[in-house]
Design a protein around this motif. Structure first.
Motif, short mmCIF file in Angstrom:
data_model
loop_
_atom_site.label_atom_id
_atom_site.label_comp_id
_atom_site.label_asym_id
_atom_site.label_seq_id
_atom_site.Cartn_x
_atom_site.Cartn_y
_atom_site.Cartn_z
N THR A 8 9.86 -15.00 -6.98
CA THR A 8 8.91 -14.01 -7.34
C THR A 8 7.97 -13.87 -5.88
OG1 THR A 8 8.52 -14.89 -9.59
CG2 THR A 8 6.57 -13.57 -8.62
N ILE A 9 7.56 -14.91 -5.26
CA ILE A 9 6.88 -14.68 -3.99
C ILE A 9 7.78 -13.64 -2.96
CG2 ILE A 9 6.06 -15.74 -2.04
CD1 ILE A 9 5.21 -18.03 -3.98
N THR A 10 8.82 -13.94 -2.82
CA THR A 10 9.68 -13.23 -1.92
C THR A 10 9.74 -12.08 -2.45
OG1 THR A 10 11.23 -15.07 -1.47
CG2 THR A 10 12.08 -13.08 -1.00
N GLY A 11 9.84 -11.44 -3.81
CA GLY A 11 10.07 -10.15 -4.15
C GLY A 11 8.58 -9.45 -4.15
N LEU A 12 7.35 -10.19 -3.98
CA LEU A 12 6.09 -9.59 -3.81
C LEU A 12 6.17 -9.22 -2.11
CD1 LEU A 12 3.69 -11.79 -5.92
CD2 LEU A 12 4.69 -9.54 -6.20
N VAL A 13 6.51 -10.38 -1.36
CA VAL A 13 6.48 -9.93 0.06
C VAL A 13 7.33 -8.84 0.36
CG1 VAL A 13 7.32 -11.28 2.21
CG2 VAL A 13 5.98 -12.24 0.70
N ASP A 14 8.60 -8.73 -0.26
CA ASP A 14 9.40 -7.51 0.06
C ASP A 14 8.89 -6.45 -0.25
OD1 ASP A 14 11.36 -9.37 1.34
OD2 ASP A 14 12.51 -9.42 -0.51
N HIS A 15 8.20 -6.22 -1.47
CA HIS A 15 7.68 -5.11 -2.05
C HIS A 15 6.52 -4.71 -0.98
CE1 HIS A 15 6.28 -2.01 -4.73
NE2 HIS A 15 4.98 -2.71 -4.79
N ARG A 16 5.51 -5.76 -0.63
CA ARG A 16 4.52 -5.36 0.46
C ARG A 16 5.02 -4.65 1.76
NH1 ARG A 16 -0.63 -5.37 1.52
NH2 ARG A 16 -1.46 -6.09 3.56
N LEU A 18 7.90 -3.19 2.30
CA LEU A 18 8.43 -1.84 1.96
C LEU A 18 7.19 -0.90 1.76
CD1 LEU A 18 10.55 0.20 1.10
CD2 LEU A 18 10.48 -0.48 -1.31
N ARG A 19 6.15 -1.30 1.05
CA ARG A 19 4.95 -0.40 0.92
C ARG A 19 4.19 -0.38 2.49
NH1 ARG A 19 0.80 -1.76 -3.60
NH2 ARG A 19 -0.10 0.48 -3.15
N GLU A 22 6.47 2.35 4.35
CA GLU A 22 6.11 3.64 4.04
C GLU A 22 4.85 4.31 4.38
OE1 GLU A 22 6.83 3.35 -0.32
OE2 GLU A 22 8.95 3.25 0.06
N SER A 23 3.54 3.14 4.27
CA SER A 23 2.49 3.80 4.43
C SER A 23 2.39 4.06 5.94
CB SER A 23 1.33 2.79 4.03
OG SER A 23 1.24 2.76 2.73
N LYS A 24 2.90 3.26 6.99
CA LYS A 24 2.68 3.54 8.36
C LYS A 24 3.43 4.63 8.46
CE LYS A 24 4.38 -0.24 10.03
NZ LYS A 24 4.68 -1.53 10.91
N SER A 25 4.62 5.08 7.85
CA SER A 25 5.57 6.16 8.48
C SER A 25 4.64 7.39 7.89
CB SER A 25 6.75 6.03 7.65
OG SER A 25 7.57 7.21 8.04
N ASP A 37 -6.06 -0.78 2.25
CA ASP A 37 -5.53 -0.82 0.69
C ASP A 37 -5.20 0.20 0.29
OD1 ASP A 37 -6.17 -0.54 -2.05
OD2 ASP A 37 -8.26 -0.36 -2.16
N PHE A 38 -3.61 -0.18 -0.23
CA PHE A 38 -2.80 0.94 -0.42
C PHE A 38 -3.06 1.88 -1.57
CE2 PHE A 38 -0.34 -2.78 0.98
CZ PHE A 38 0.39 -2.19 1.96
N ASP A 39 -4.04 1.43 -2.40
CA ASP A 39 -4.70 2.37 -3.37
C ASP A 39 -5.61 3.69 -2.84
OD1 ASP A 39 -3.56 1.13 -5.47
OD2 ASP A 39 -5.30 -0.36 -5.52
N ARG A 40 -6.11 3.57 -1.66
CA ARG A 40 -6.66 4.45 -0.98
C ARG A 40 -6.08 5.35 0.08
NH1 ARG A 40 -12.02 1.49 1.05
NH2 ARG A 40 -12.56 3.59 1.39
#
Length: 104
Positions: A8-16, A18-19, A22-25, A37-40
């Motif tokens: 679960t932790i590995t999945g959360l880290v991988d998701h972060r 990826l986000r 994507e945000s940097k790009s 804050d990814f929501d902003r």
């Protein structure tokens, strides 16, 4: 009974990761500032689209701590180098199309 916490932790880290990538790009940032804050993301996009004078006026009334984040966001944008613009590697058609005056 197996423990799913590491997965679960590995999945959360991988998701972060990826986000973050994507945000940097999408925002054309070299790095994500502390307290990003990814929501902003839409708010950050609007800020980065402002003129320098509008950005200055936007942060003028903020506390130093808040203004520091927005200035860090500007700095990250200023340090960003588009992958097409990186010097190493061959001159590609995309580079020539983007900067025809440079590659005449």
């Amino acid at each position: 009974m197996s423990d799913n916490k590491p997965a679960t932790i590995t999945g959360l880290v991988d998701h972060r990761k990826l986000r973050s990538a994507e945000s940097k790009s999408n925002l054309r940032l070299k790095y994500l500032p502390v307290d990003f804050d990814f929501d902003r993301v839409d708010e950050y996009q609007r800020y980065l689209a402002m003129s320098p004078d509008d950005q200055k006026a936007y942060v003028a009334e903020m506390s130093n701590l808040e203004a520091e984040f927005w200035i860090s966001l500007e700095t990250s944008r200023a340090l960003y180098v588009d992958p097409l613009d990186k010097r190493d590697g061959p001159i590609t058609e995309a580079k020539v199309a983007r900067y025809p005056e440079k590659y005449r």
